[in-house]
Design a protein around this motif. Structure first.
Motif, mmCIF file in Angstrom:
data_model
loop_
_atom_site.group_PDB
_atom_site.id
_atom_site.type_symbol
_atom_site.label_atom_id
_atom_site.label_comp_id
_atom_site.label_asym_id
_atom_site.label_seq_id
_atom_site.Cartn_x
_atom_site.Cartn_y
_atom_site.Cartn_z
ATOM 1 N N THR A 74 0.802 -1.232 0.080
ATOM 2 C CA THR A 74 -0.029 0.048 -0.185
ATOM 3 C C THR A 74 0.886 1.148 0.032
ATOM 4 O O THR A 74 1.538 1.435 0.756
ATOM 5 N N ALA A 132 -2.401 -0.351 -4.338
ATOM 6 C CA ALA A 132 -2.952 -1.118 -3.351
ATOM 7 C C ALA A 132 -2.762 -2.561 -3.669
ATOM 8 O O ALA A 132 -2.858 -2.926 -4.904
ATOM 9 N N THR A 161 -3.459 1.575 -8.856
ATOM 10 C CA THR A 161 -4.975 1.344 -9.195
ATOM 11 C C THR A 161 -5.348 2.220 -10.298
ATOM 12 O O THR A 161 -6.526 2.658 -10.192
#
Length: 139
Positions: free
Chosen positions: A35, A106, A111
């Motif tokens: 992340t 992510a 993303t």
């Protein structure tokens, strides 16, 4: 918190978009950061970065045609012409787009949306070697 830094050297073919999504995705997956935030920075004033549709090549053709209309190569329009007729229009095109992108990461991947790709937008006629700095911050 970890961070990683890499420079991508991309050879363009002259004016137009060169997709770099795969190179950037390989960097992100190789860093094992689950992340975080990826920043891309183009170190040039006559090229830029775009996130754009990568499914239909007509999008790229239409973008190129649009920028030809709003920043034409015309010596009568510009004072700066020391590096050729395409140089000042290239600076204008870069000023209207962006040289930096931020993309959330992510589950160890960018993303991006289903039809989004990352591109270097070359604004000069001749092929150039362009440097893009990738900085990934996360855990």
């Amino acid at each position: 918190m970890r961070q990683a830094l890499r420079q991508l050297d991309i050879q363009t073919r002259g004016k137009g978009l060169t997709e770099i999504t795969r190179d950037v995705a390989a960097f992100v997956s190789g860093e094992a950061i689950s992340t975080g935030l990826l920043t891309l920075f183009c170190q040039h004033t006559s090229a830029s970065l775009l996130i754009q549709e990568n499914a239909d090549a007509d999008v790229q053709k239409d973008l190129a045609a649009f920028f030809e209309r709003i920043a034409p190569e015309d010596a009568a329009l510009y004072a700066h012409n020391a590096e050729g007729l395409d140089d000042m229009p290239a600076h204008i095109r870069a000023a209207l787009t962006q040289v930096q992108l931020s993309i959330p990461v992510a589950s160890g991947a960018m993303t991006l949306g289903a039809w989004q790709g990352i591109y270097i937008f070359e604004h000069r006629r001749a092929p150039h070697r362009r440097a893009v700095i990738l900085h990934l911050l996360g855990e």
